[in-house]
Design a protein around this motif. Sequence first.
Motif, PDB file in Angstrom:
ATOM      1  N   TYR A 125      53.961  38.156  35.657  1.00 13.88           N
ATOM      2  CA  TYR A 125      53.314  38.559  35.228  1.00 13.88           C
ATOM      3  C   TYR A 125      54.358  38.779  34.001  1.00 13.88           C
ATOM      4  O   TYR A 125      53.692  38.162  32.836  1.00 13.88           O
ATOM      5  N   ARG A 178      53.086  37.255  29.840  1.00 17.74           N
ATOM      6  CA  ARG A 178      52.848  37.933  29.044  1.00 17.74           C
ATOM      7  C   ARG A 178      52.870  37.626  27.610  1.00 17.74           C
ATOM      8  O   ARG A 178      52.460  37.105  27.067  1.00 17.74           O
ATOM      9  N   GLN A 179      54.343  36.946  27.961  1.00 22.78           N
ATOM     10  CA  GLN A 179      55.535  36.409  27.072  1.00 22.78           C
ATOM     11  C   GLN A 179      54.783  34.941  26.874  1.00 22.78           C
ATOM     12  O   GLN A 179      54.682  34.594  25.724  1.00 22.78           O
ATOM     13  N   GLU A 194      51.376  34.263  26.457  1.00 21.40           N
ATOM     14  CA  GLU A 194      49.920  34.981  25.996  1.00 21.40           C
ATOM     15  C   GLU A 194      48.867  34.643  26.870  1.00 21.40           C
ATOM     16  O   GLU A 194      48.015  33.452  26.485  1.00 21.40           O
ATOM     17  N   ASN A 220      56.489  43.612  26.257  1.00 20.98           N
ATOM     18  CA  ASN A 220      57.003  42.841  27.742  1.00 20.98           C
ATOM     19  C   ASN A 220      58.214  43.094  28.556  1.00 20.98           C
ATOM     20  O   ASN A 220      58.844  42.538  28.871  1.00 20.98           O
ATOM     21  N   GLY A 237      53.371  46.101  30.965  1.00 22.27           N
ATOM     22  CA  GLY A 237      52.473  46.540  29.680  1.00 22.27           C
ATOM     23  C   GLY A 237      52.416  47.727  30.240  1.00 22.27           C
ATOM     24  O   GLY A 237      52.637  48.701  30.563  1.00 22.27           O
ATOM     25  N   THR A 290      46.146  44.456  38.067  1.00 23.28           N
ATOM     26  CA  THR A 290      45.570  43.050  36.619  1.00 23.28           C
ATOM     27  C   THR A 290      44.439  44.130  36.012  1.00 23.28           C
ATOM     28  O   THR A 290      43.988  44.692  36.630  1.00 23.28           O
ATOM     29  N   GLU A 325      42.668  38.387  28.231  1.00 25.14           N
ATOM     30  CA  GLU A 325      44.537  39.035  27.761  1.00 25.14           C
ATOM     31  C   GLU A 325      44.680  39.560  29.304  1.00 25.14           C
ATOM     32  O   GLU A 325      44.154  40.798  28.857  1.00 25.14           O
ATOM     33  N   LEU A 326      46.541  39.182  29.078  1.00 30.61           N
ATOM     34  CA  LEU A 326      46.747  40.166  30.747  1.00 30.61           C
ATOM     35  C   LEU A 326      47.290  41.053  29.158  1.00 30.61           C
ATOM     36  O   LEU A 326      48.465  41.166  28.949  1.00 30.61           O
ATOM     37  N   ILE A 327      47.071  42.261  30.102  1.00 36.61           N
ATOM     38  CA  ILE A 327      47.419  43.816  29.119  1.00 36.61           C
ATOM     39  C   ILE A 327      48.099  44.623  29.636  1.00 36.61           C
ATOM     40  O   ILE A 327      48.474  44.898  29.181  1.00 36.61           O
TER      41      ILE A 327
END
Length: 470
Positions: free
Chosen positions: A429, A433-434, A436, A350, A365, A403, A411-413
């Motif tokens: 972003y 991600r933090q 989720e 992250n 990511g 993205t 899930e944003l990977i």
Amino acid sequence: MADTYDLIVLGSGPGGYVGAIRAAQLGLKVAIVERERLGGICLNWGCIPTKALLRSSEIYHYMSNAASYGLTVEKAGVDLAAVVKRSRGVADQLNNGVKGLMKKHKITVYEGVGKLTAKGKLTVTGDKPAELEAPHIILATGARARELPFAKADGERIWTYRHAMTPKEMPTKLLVIGSGAIGCEFASFYSDMGAEVTIVEMLDQMLPVEDHEVAAFVTKAFGKQGMKILTGTGVSKIDASKSGVKATIKAKDGKETVEDFSHVIVAVGIVPNIEGIGLDTLKIGQDQRNHIKVDSYGKTNVEGIWAIGDVVAGPWLAHKAMHEGVIAAEAIAAALGKYDGHLHENRTDNIAGCTYSRPQVASVGLTEKKAKEAGVEIKVGKFPFIGNGKAIALGEAEGFVKTIFDAKTGELIGAHMVGAEVTELIQGYVVGRQLETTEAELIGTIFPHPTLSEMMHESVLASEGRPLHI
């Protein structure tokens, strides 16, 4: 008789001084040992002063293109000494700021070279020698530029980033070896300031850790700016003289050519500063690249010895070091019975990467390639700067936001950007991600208009095939 503390921090870079401050906030008696200048490499010779240099080159670029904004500028020029003086002034200001923070938090500063002599013991040598003791010691000694055996930096013709930051003269024809963030930033700076720049990268992609589409965009953009990019290429020999440098460049097919340059910048990575700090005395573990081995809280294999920042495994970024400093400080305070809050482990997946070249690059990511290699079924969205009103109004209509989502969970990977001010945008972003966040939640989020951040929303919409402005 030794001076005693709860915590001793060896090194005052971003990780060291932030860790010391957090420990002091939690009620620990803290000492910090620094052999050069408070703030370490980042504040004095890295992150901050380079951004000051890049700001000058950015403004010069705008001045040189004032006509495209309906403005007239007469006799725009470069005063290299003044540019460097401003950069050093910024570093000095922040160095003084760290000194003030040490006083504010009652952290004792020892100026000199620190070395572990036994568990919980450290000596300081210098103008004022000292013996220090503490149940916990954080090693935050950082790293230095890696040199090539055939291209030892001399500060005259062959430079590391430190020499490139305080040039005695403006390069006319510059060779940059390595196309990571440091190499690209100095290439961008000197190109905008008028130098003819060639970048040599051994791997097949410049900006090797970035998404392939981002790297391809930067390669093309640098080419348009007049830079020469040679990927899959190495430098096998450097001959420096008082008048310049002869570099032997080896192409993919093995063919070698010799080219003349005025200066060379070597930007091929870093080496941890582990020499002379007493690692062998306590048998502190290291990995194959000589970085100190730690767990997710910063603990080494020796009780009471911790390590953070560039002296441990990467990514080697100031913000990662700061976060590690906080994590270690809280864990130490908890061990001493002075903190009962939640202890969180370090998550390197992250951590955003930022390159402040022109154009800027930012990411967090997995890249598309890494996601596919991991066997993840993905959805990819992409939105160009040309579709954003604010970007067009700024005259910065080149770039894109990309993205990557897990097709099954939303899930944003991964997120990858290239263009103006993306180093500021990426944190949106990172927060996502933090927390989720899923694709659906980002789609339902309202982004202010007109802003560059709208492209972040549009990229997410594009992953569902429903962008609004392209």
